[in-house]
Design an enzyme around this catalytic site. Structure first.
Site: not given
Ligand code: DAT
Ligand code: MG
Length: 148
Positions: A9, A49, A112, A115, A126
């Site tokens: 990212k 997303y 974080n 991805h 994707e």
């Molecule tokens: P991942 O990236 O582990 O697949 P995800 O698909 O649930 O996680 O979410 C996508 C991204 O969105 C994640 O990498 C960071 C952001 N995100 C997730 N939960 C969040 C939250 N509660 N507040 C802010 N950003 C969040």
């Molecule tokens: Mg995800």
């Protein structure tokens, strides 16, 4: 062979973590089959997303992922989708185990570092969003005889 979509990212790119992250997947035994440094157009970010469209952080997420270049990759190997997720660690770096990418390099859920696709269906979706078929390289490596 199973394939997954992984992406350093914008925070990871700015923090010079591309090489470190690529090295981890290479050393594990996975094979890189496509990669590019790119800026994500807003429309692509919203599609990528899409599952989070109704979440309160969606706007922030799209702003962040389009805020600077990302390093998009396709990796292949046995069980690569689930294993890459384990190597990434929990979504929130505060819960991610030491030794994982997010556990070692992240502090907050908003930034974080990496991805990774979370299932075969999302990997296929994707990869298709980010890469043309012609951008993926089908090749074999002799070292695979020492991995499999
Ligand atoms: P991942 O990236 O582990 O697949 P995800 O698909 O649930 O996680 O979410 C996508 C991204 O969105 C994640 O990498 C960071 C952001 N995100 C997730 N939960 C969040 C939250 N509660 N507040 C802010 N950003 C969040
Ligand atoms: Mg995800």
């Amino acid at each position: 062979m199973e394939k997954t979509f992984l992406m350093v990212k914008p925070d990871g790119v700015q923090r010079n973590l591309i090489g470190e992250i690529v090295a981890r997947f290479e050393k594990k035994g996975f094979q890189l089959v496509g990669a590019k440094l790119m800026s994500i157009p807003v429309e692509l970010a919203e599609k990528h997303y899409g599952e989070h469209k109704e979440r309160p952080f969606f706007g922030e997420l799209v702003d962040f992922i389009t805020s600077g270049p990302v390093f998009a990759m396709v990796w292949q190997g046995e069980n690569v989708i689930a294993t890459a997720r384990q190597m990434m660690g929990s979504t929130n770096p505060k819960d991610a185990a030491p030794g994982t990418i997010r556990g070692d390099f992240g502090l907050t859920v908003g930034k974080n570092v990496i991805h990774g696709s979370d299932s075969p269906a999302s990997a296929e979706r994707e990869i298709g969003l980010f890469f043309k078929e012609s951008e993926l390289v089908d090749y074999s490596k002799l070292i695979n005889d020492w991995i499999y």
